[in-house]
Structures are given as C-alpha cells and as structure tokens.
Write an enzyme that holds these catalytic residues in place. Sequence first.
Site, PDB file in Angstrom:
ATOM      1  N   TYR A 187       0.993  -1.154   0.033  1.00 35.00           N
ATOM      2  CA  TYR A 187      -0.228   0.292   0.076  1.00 35.00           C
ATOM      3  C   TYR A 187       1.310   0.994  -0.177  1.00 35.00           C
ATOM      4  CZ  TYR A 187      -3.166   3.300   1.492  1.00 35.00           C
ATOM      5  OH  TYR A 187      -4.194   4.845   1.479  1.00 35.00           O
TER       6      TYR A 187
ATOM      7  N   ASP B  62       9.187   2.601  -0.638  1.00 34.69           N
ATOM      8  CA  ASP B  62       7.826   3.369   0.409  1.00 34.69           C
ATOM      9  C   ASP B  62       8.472   3.109   1.720  1.00 34.69           C
ATOM     10  OD1 ASP B  62       6.468   4.430   1.362  1.00 34.69           O
ATOM     11  OD2 ASP B  62       4.360   3.813   0.401  1.00 34.69           O
TER      12      ASP B  62
ATOM     13  N   LYS C 156       4.264   9.236   8.826  1.00 36.68           N
ATOM     14  CA  LYS C 156       4.424   8.622   9.984  1.00 36.68           C
ATOM     15  C   LYS C 156       5.568   8.815  11.372  1.00 36.68           C
ATOM     16  CE  LYS C 156       1.249   4.561   8.407  1.00 36.68           C
ATOM     17  NZ  LYS C 156       0.906   4.701   6.941  1.00 36.68           N
TER      18      LYS C 156
HETATM   19  C1  LIG Z   1       0.260   4.739   5.685  1.00 42.46           C
HETATM   20  C2  LIG Z   1       1.249   4.460   4.317  1.00 42.46           C
HETATM   21  C3  LIG Z   1       1.346   5.448   3.581  1.00 42.46           C
HETATM   22  C4  LIG Z   1      -0.116   6.558   3.277  1.00 42.46           C
HETATM   23  O1  LIG Z   1      -0.006   7.815   3.775  1.00 42.46           O
HETATM   24  P1  LIG Z   1      -0.806   8.617   4.522  1.00 42.46           P
HETATM   25  O2  LIG Z   1       0.067   9.455   5.067  1.00 42.46           O
HETATM   26  O3  LIG Z   1      -1.925   7.781   5.014  1.00 42.46           O
HETATM   27  O4  LIG Z   1      -1.286   9.086   3.274  1.00 42.46           O
HETATM   28  C5  LIG Z   1       2.346   4.943   2.381  1.00 42.46           C
HETATM   29  N1  LIG Z   1       3.132   4.576   2.183  1.00 42.46           N
HETATM   30  C6  LIG Z   1       2.738   3.339   3.155  1.00 42.46           C
HETATM   31  C7  LIG Z   1       4.190   2.102   3.250  1.00 42.46           C
HETATM   32  C8  LIG Z   1       2.327   3.377   4.163  1.00 42.46           C
HETATM   33  O5  LIG Z   1       2.068   2.353   5.453  1.00 42.46           O
END
Ligand SMILES: *Cc1c(COP(=O)(O)O)cnc(C)c1O
Length: 442
Positions: free
Chosen positions: A149, A244, A276
């Site tokens: 994701y 990511d 995060k």
């Molecule tokens: C949480 C997450 C996102 C998206 O971040 P948001 O701040 O919720 O838009 C993208 N990539 C990864 C791996 C994530 O865990």
Amino acid sequence: MSPLRPDHTAASASLFERARAVTPGGVNSPVRAFNAVGGTPRFIRSASGAWLTDVDGNEYVDLICSWGPMLLGHAHPDVQAAVAAAVTRGTSFGTPTEPEVELAEEIVTRAPVERVRLVSSGTEATMSAIRLARGFTGRDVVVKFAGCYHGHVDSLLASAGSGLATFAVPGTPGVPESSTALTLVLPYNDRAAVDKAFAEHGDRIACLITEAAPGNMGVVPPEPGFNAFLAETCTRHGALFVSDEVMTGFRASRLGQWGLDGAVEGWRPDLVTFGKVMGGGFPAAAFGGRADVMSRLSPEGPVYQAGTLSGNPVATTAGLTTLRLATQEVYDHITSAGETIKDAVATALSGAGVPHVVQASGTMFSVFFADGSVRDFDDASRTDSRAYAAFFHAMLDRGVYLPPSAYEAWFLSSAHDDRAVSTVLDALPDAARAAAATEKDR
Ligand SMILES: *Cc1c(COP(=O)(O)O)cnc(C)c1O
C-alpha cells in the site's frame, strides 16, 4: 475477566451513530470502522504513554500507535512542550521556516537521501515521488507489488491484471482504467516476475515502488537480498528504485528498513518516501533521494509539486522533536518488548491449537492466522479472518487495542512498559481460546 465497565460502549456507540449521519461509514479512514472485525469502533478521548482512554472511560494498551507514528508513546512531555511553544509562535506562515530546515537536515543525516521535500501525507509523498520519477526518466510505466500500500494514489490503487507482466486494472471505482494502464502489479518476493516485467517493458519503466518491508498486508519481510536485487534491476534498466518507508522509516530501525538491508548490503534507493514517525503525530511526510533527481523538482527544475501546509512549523517541530528523541535505546526497548509479546502470542496460540505465524522486520511484527509463512499477498489472503476477529474482540474486552484488521502490523512504543506488556500477556490465553473456538464452529 473483563476490566471494562458494564455497558462499556454506550458513548462510543452514540458517537458512531452521529458520525455515520454526517460522514461515510462514520470514519475518516476506513479501517477505523471495525468493518473487518465487527462491533462498535471505540472513540478515543485521550491517550498517554502506551494507553488509550475512550469516551466511555475504558483504558486500553495501544498496539496501533496511530498506525506507527507514536514511536515515543502518546503525549510525550518533550514533544508536547515543543509543540506548545511552536503554537505560541503562530501556526502557519506560508513562508520558509527554521524547523523545516532542521527536520530536513535530520532526515538527510539518518536516511539514504541527499535532499528532501516535505509534504503533509504519505499519499502525497508517493504520488509526488512517482511524478518526479516520470519527469526525471521521461518514461511512464510504474511497477508495484500486490499487497503493498502506498496511500490512495490513483495509479497505485491497482490490482494485478490477468497474468504476470500485464498492465493493471483499477482496484476501486473512481479510478479510470487510463490511470492504472501504466501500472504493472507483480507478486512480492518474486524475482522471476520482476525479471520478466523488466525484460518486456524495461525501456518504458520510470520506477519500481515497493514498501521497504511490506507492513500493509501484515508484515511480509523482503527475502534476503530482495531489495538489493530490485535496486540493481532498476539501475540496469535506467529506472528509479523508489523505496516507500512511510511505515518503516525511523520505525523498523533507527535508520528505517534501509538500516536493516541497504546499509548492510551497500546499496541506496534513488528515491525514498517518509511519513508516520517523522510527523510525530502530526500531518507531515516527505520524499527525498539523489540530489540530481530531486533537483528536477520545482522551483529548481520543471517537475511541479507544491503544498500550502507543507513543512508546517507545528508539524515539523513535532517530527523533529520525535526524531531527536528516537535514540538507539528507544529501538532497543521496542525490540525487547516486541520479543516478549511475540513469544507470548506464539505460546498462547500454539497452546490453543490455532494455526499461526509471527513475522517481523526490525521492530515491526504481525501475527497471521495462517498455516506456514507468508511471503506475498496470495499467502496473506489465506489468513483466517474469522479467527482473528474473535481474537481481536477478546483482547479488546481485556483492555488491549489491536489493529482491527488481520492484515496490519502491531506497533509498540518506548512507553510500553512492564505494566502495559503484562496487560497484553494476561489477555492472550483467553483470546487464543476465543480464536480456537471459531475453528471448532465450522
Ligand atoms: C501509511 C502509508 C502510506 C500513506 O500514508 P498516509 O499518510 O496515510 O497518506 C503510504 N505508504 C505506506 C507504506 C504506508 O504505510
């Protein structure tokens, strides 16, 4: 025995009803609605350290930590003081500020990036990184893995088309086929699929994006050398490797997932996305990487990207303070608390005869109610979500707040002390029996 009060969800239930009248599903992010596990989502009023308090006055040990950000626990006094001081200076100026420079310097010091651009969400970070990769390479195709994701970016909300190395189909209504027609979705940890995709489309691939260690299908660690292989494959084909680290950054280890593989194996991603933890509980995220790539970004280069609240002084202060406090001792503590919990989960589930596997990457871990190890999304999909739902509710009734979905990582913080950990351990045997009971019902 449940430590919760009788009629212990009345206030949450009433708020949920009001919320549903004015907000789709009553929540502002779908997983919060408890749809995967059923029951009433708890509305949280306050939190401190490892503990959440809901609007009915129940307390829970928090094993979500805001889905990762709260590395130091909730309401950390130093973060609160820094944020309070920042607020008194004003909350948004639309000009450059000092804290954003300091936060960028801290990220560049810790992560394998030469320059960063700050944004407000992980979604924005991955969306912008992909635009930059396309602008830099002059190519259009993006490769991603099933089960990873990257936020709700149109081109990344894609499911695998029929057969390997064919272009993807939209994973949700509202995403046009044209948005996913340039996305290739491959099975994770599958080198042959990557080789085939690059052999067939290599000269059109702008970038490959992957979770540095997937945590959004539960924790599925990259097999040894897999990220190195991806980096090398991208380089060979003139594509960018986008790692990511929105979830893993400053979380899986002090240096993120890269600290566990790239730093050891001697490779660097071309672009990295963060979010995060680096926001310290505020909306702040970033993408960064090679200076020659980042210099293509406006206003230095032609690839457009902007944000009214990007680098917001309150959010960057929270993030900077959090990162400065995130010393190796913090990660060591989270590691050891995690070991204790992982062992106890395995013991309780084995004792109750519930098939399961515990997987981890650095400080992140998750528990799959599945037979055998999980190495990709197909494996993760075989999780017994009914057993997980029973386990989840038994834990919740005993004051432990797990992710309300079987496909999520469990997160700890430096505030998870002996009392918090022992609350988790005490709840496990009953919860394991509740999970086992769902098997017998079949
Ligand atoms: C949480 C997450 C996102 C998206 O971040 P948001 O701040 O919720 O838009 C993208 N990539 C990864 C791996 C994530 O865990």
